[in-house]
Design an enzyme around this catalytic site. Structure first.
Site, PDB file in Angstrom:
ATOM      1  N   GLY A   1       0.818  -1.220   0.000  1.00 35.27           N
ATOM      2  CA  GLY A   1       0.000   0.000   0.000  1.00 35.27           C
ATOM      3  C   GLY A   1       0.842   1.255   0.000  1.00 35.27           C
ATOM      4  O   GLY A   1       1.023   1.897   1.026  1.00 35.27           O
ATOM      5  N   TYR A   2       1.381   1.583  -1.162  1.00 32.93           N
ATOM      6  CA  TYR A   2       2.170   2.821  -1.276  1.00 32.93           C
ATOM      7  C   TYR A   2       1.364   3.899  -2.002  1.00 32.93           C
ATOM      8  O   TYR A   2       1.108   4.962  -1.482  1.00 32.93           O
ATOM      9  CB  TYR A   2       3.468   2.583  -2.061  1.00 32.93           C
ATOM     10  CG  TYR A   2       4.567   1.830  -1.333  1.00 32.93           C
ATOM     11  CD1 TYR A   2       4.368   1.268  -0.069  1.00 32.93           C
ATOM     12  CD2 TYR A   2       5.830   1.692  -1.917  1.00 32.93           C
ATOM     13  CE1 TYR A   2       5.393   0.575   0.577  1.00 32.93           C
ATOM     14  CE2 TYR A   2       6.857   1.013  -1.273  1.00 32.93           C
ATOM     15  CZ  TYR A   2       6.632   0.445  -0.033  1.00 32.93           C
ATOM     16  OH  TYR A   2       7.644  -0.229   0.588  1.00 32.93           O
TER      17      TYR A   2
ATOM     18  N   GLU B   1      17.641  -7.627  -4.973  1.00 26.60           N
ATOM     19  CA  GLU B   1      16.318  -7.356  -5.529  1.00 26.60           C
ATOM     20  C   GLU B   1      16.418  -6.316  -6.656  1.00 26.60           C
ATOM     21  O   GLU B   1      15.683  -6.352  -7.620  1.00 26.60           O
ATOM     22  CB  GLU B   1      15.369  -6.878  -4.440  1.00 26.60           C
ATOM     23  CG  GLU B   1      14.795  -8.005  -3.591  1.00 26.60           C
ATOM     24  CD  GLU B   1      15.810  -8.643  -2.659  1.00 26.60           C
ATOM     25  OE1 GLU B   1      16.630  -7.902  -2.081  1.00 26.60           O
ATOM     26  OE2 GLU B   1      15.796  -9.871  -2.515  1.00 26.60           O
TER      27      GLU B   1
END
Lengths: 376, 398
Positions: B125-126, B242
């Site tokens: 949830g950005y 990543e």
């Protein structure tokens, strides 16, 4: 950003950068380009004295037995200085082809002389009108009481003029009117009947086409055309990897020059580098050049047909994009002869197709994906 | 490139694992480009987990395998080429490493084993309606009330929120100030009272995105990760591996294989697509881009292994890898022509085909949807424009 270099590789790169910075001036380049065949002997000796011509020659022939990667590292630095002399044509392509020949006195003699810069060799790569694409030779070799005599022509290849001898492929006559195998020949530059037609190319380098009329030649190797072409292809593939490294070097300087320029050039009261549209376009060039550097580095470790063709496609694309964009971002000054960028633009424009066009390599790559139904 | 024998043996092992253990229905759905159901994904997570292959890149105590970066890249590649589903990277690549790095002992014990077992699905949830790349405009508030935060606001473009058990969320815990000093990182149970998920159907026909509304959602203060107001540091702490993964080599190769399949098996105008010059030219061009990208990623890996710190330059991998996926998808669609025009929503979701129920073409029936879906790669996770800005400022000094 650089590749991860071993200590000796770092030394190669550093010494090449130093030499190239000292001698790679516009005046020096013009001097070499204006020379009758683009390779003043004293310059070639200077390059030999650095040890650079011995890289690809085996240690038993007094060479350094170095790797293609090391040669490419060198080529990238020489590309930054827009070397005019035919380092790739002679020290990469012709050397490698001769190295592939079966051991013998002639081969050893030449390799040793080449490593020391005493003699220069170049390969007549292409058939007339087939520049950029390897194809079976049309030239013919017939035996005579004084040895083999060659008739025929070769297309324009870099490095031919001024070489002490040419490497030439020709069909071997077995009986009058009959041809079977082919041969790889050494033709001395002063052979009667050999004529070279030299041109100064638009980036200052030279290339020549050749015609032969009963030109005496020495047979190095007789084999079927396919085998000889495979040897030439190997040498050419290695030359292409070095050419791509050289082009990456030239492209880097074009980008650096442009970065400096946009930071200092002011319009509308601020430097043009403060415009996002300019920034993003420069980032694209930077990223493409970085990929090209990483890619030649990989391809040089094992130049497979797939990697070489893919690399040349990238190289042609990046070279074109870089010269077009760095010129545009400079504006009118980029179009002048006197501003240093111009030399880089011409080099990059030529680099896109000097050793074969992207279209040719696209087809070579596509054939691997679609013509071969065995590798599912 | 010749692989060293150990890496090659490792590749064989992973290849064999995927071939033997990937359930047929899941394989078929990926092969066809259909959306996997939550059940399918969870089933695959558990199979991977049983062989310690779900989170091999995590630190060892939490289920990591201590693989080299090359091994991890090979693993991703073999998963993609063996038609395994693309794993939910926000759970395994983002949240997991974040908790390992910044979580409290209690948070780690509570969440990491559950994620590593494949039991838990997270969403991120950005983004908000007025805060995409610009997190300074974040408006979702978290007010401290005793042992709880009370969260009110809304999140949007939340991928797979409809599947998620948990959401990690950026919330505003102080007014004004720089984002580095006013935003916190909070873990929220999706079953909490006050949460509503509104699915958003995409132009591709799938529900990937959602809007998540939070109305006075009470979140225990123990679910704050890192310090209060320092959530931005946590959020942007994507670990180096990543970031290298964002080249998406495996996902690109998956698409190259599909494009090649189109060329070799699909006909247009009476001729195999792969025999047509325009297709061959574009294919070769993209293949050359992929090989260059791979070489570039390999160079970053080599540098990292030589102990160098990977800086902002690594942005170029995400920028190029995401764009290249789109170019492959466009080539596939162009190669298929009219065969890729139809939209069959049931087929897209792996629920049989509408009409007579007969199977549709494996590649053609989802090609157009996948081409639209692929546009997300250059928008999410820092748009390509943001990547350009990063490179311009931090690398080129513009």
């Amino acid at each position: 950003m650089s590749n991860v270099l071993q200590q000796e590789q770092q030394m190669i790169a550093d010494s090449a950068r130093r030499w190239a910075t000292q001698t790679g001036t516009t005046a020096q380049r013009e001097q070499s380009a204006a020379h009758a065949h683009g390779c003043p002997p004293e310059r070639w000796s200077e390059i030999a004295a650095m040890g650079w011509l011995a890289f690809s020659i085996p240690a038993e022939d007094e060479g350094l037995g170095g790797s293609l990667r090391d040669q490419c590292l060198l080529a990238q630095e020489l590309g930054r200085a827009l070397l005019i002399e035919p380092f790739i044509a002679s020290a990469v392509i012709a050397s490698d082809l001769l190295v592939q020949c079966p051991p013998g006195a002639l081969r050893s003699e030449w390799l040793t002389a080449m490593a020391q810069g005493e003699r220069r060799l170049a390969l007549a790569l292409w058939e007339p009108q087939y520049e950029g694409m390897l194809s079976a030779p049309h030239a013919q070799a017939r035996p005579s009481e004084h040895g083999w005599l060659l008739d025929g022509a070769k297309g324009q290849s870099p490095g031919l003029s001024g070489a002490d001898a040419l490497l030439v492929l020709a069909q071997l006559q077995t009986q009058p009117g009959q041809y079977g195998q082919c041969g790889l020949f050494l033709v001395s530059a002063d052979a009667p009947g050999l004529r070279l037609c030299d041109e100064r190319l638009y980036d200052g380098r030279h290339a020549a086409s050749a015609s032969m009329e009963s030109a005496p030649a020495t047979l190095l190797l007789a084999a079927d055309a396919q085998r000889l072409l495979a040897m030439v292809q190997r040498a050419l593939d290695r030359g292409i990897v070095a050419h791509c490294a050289e082009t990456a070097g030239a492209a880097s300087v074009a980008l650096e020059t442009t970065l400096d320029y946009v930071k200092t050039r002011k319009q509308f009261g601020r430097s043009i580098s403060s415009n996002q549209v300019v920034q993003h376009r420069l980032v694209d060039l930077f990223v493409e050049i970085e990929e090209l550097k990483a890619f030649w580095w990989l391809a040089a470790s094992e130049p497979t047909a797939r990697h070489v063709s893919a690399l040349m496609i990238r190289c042609a694309d990046v070279a074109r994009h870089v010269w077009e964009e760095t010129l545009q971002l400079h504006g009118a000054i980029g179009m002048t002869e006197e501003y240093q960028l111009g030399e880089y633009l011409r080099r990059l424009a030529l680099a896109a197709s000097l050793y074969g066009s992207a279209a040719l390599h696209q087809e070579r790559l596509a054939a691997m994906a679609f013509n071969d139904h065995t590798q599912d | 490139m010749t692989e060293i024998p150990e890496l090659s043996a490792f590749r064989q092992r992973i290849r064999q694992f995927v071939r033997e253990r990937l359930p047929e229905d899941i394989r078929r759905a990926s092969l066809r480009g259909q959306q996997h159901s939550r059940e399918q994904m969870v089933r695959w997570h558990r199979i991977l987990s049983a062989d310690q292959l779900l989170v091999p890149h995590w630190d060892r105590p939490w289920g990591g395998q201590g693989w080299s970066v090359q091994q991890q890249m090979v693993f991703d590649e073999e998963m993609a080429l063996g038609h395994a589903p693309e794993l939910n990277s926000v759970t395994f690549d983002m949240l997991g490493p974040v908790l390992i790095h910044y979580g409290t002992e209690k948070q780690k014990q509570r969440f990491l084993p559950a994620i590593a077992a494949g039991d838990q699905w997270w969403c991120q949830g950005y983004s908000e309606p007025n805060a995409g790349s610009d997190l300074a405009s974040l408006a979702t508030q978290a007010r401290r009330e005793g042992e709880h935060y009370v969260v009110t606001g809304s999140k949007i473009w939340t991928s797979y929120a409809q599947y998620a058990d948990w959401m990690f969320c950026l919330v505003r815990t102080a007014q004004g100030g720089k984002p580095q000093e006013s935003i916190s990182f909070l873990l929220i149970d999706m079953k909490s009272p006050g949460i509503t998920v509104r699915p958003i159907v995409g132009i591709h026909g799938w529900v990937v995105f959602n809007e998540v509304f939070l109305d006075h959602v009470r979140v225990p203060a123990g679910l704050l990760v890192g310090e209060e107001n320092k959530g931005w540091t946590v959020a942007k702490s994507l670990l180096e591996f990543e970031r290298l993964k964002l080249a998406r080599i495996g996902e690109n190769k998956r698409r190259m294989a599909r494009a090649r399949e189109v060329g070799r098996t699909h006909m247009r105008m009476g001729k195999l697509v792969g025999e047509q010059p325009w297709f061959r030219e574009r294919f070769a061009d993209l293949e050359s881009r992929l090989l260059a990208l791979e070489a570039n990623a390999a160079r970053f890996i080599e540098r990292q292994q030589a102990g160098e710190l990977i800086g902002a330059e690594v942005s170029m991998l995400k920028m190029r890898g995401s764009r290249l996926i789109q170019l492959w998808e466009e080539l596939i669609v162009d190669g298929l022509g009219a065969q890729a025009f139809a939209l069959d929503r049931a087929w897209l979701c792996g629920e049989g085909s509408s009409g007579d129920g007969a199977p549709r073409d494996d590649i053609a029936a989802t090609a157009s949807s996948r081409r639209f879906l692929a546009r997300g790669y250059t928008i999410a996770g820092g748009s390509s424009e943001i990547q350009h800005n990063i490179l311009a400022k931090q690398v080129l000094g513009l």
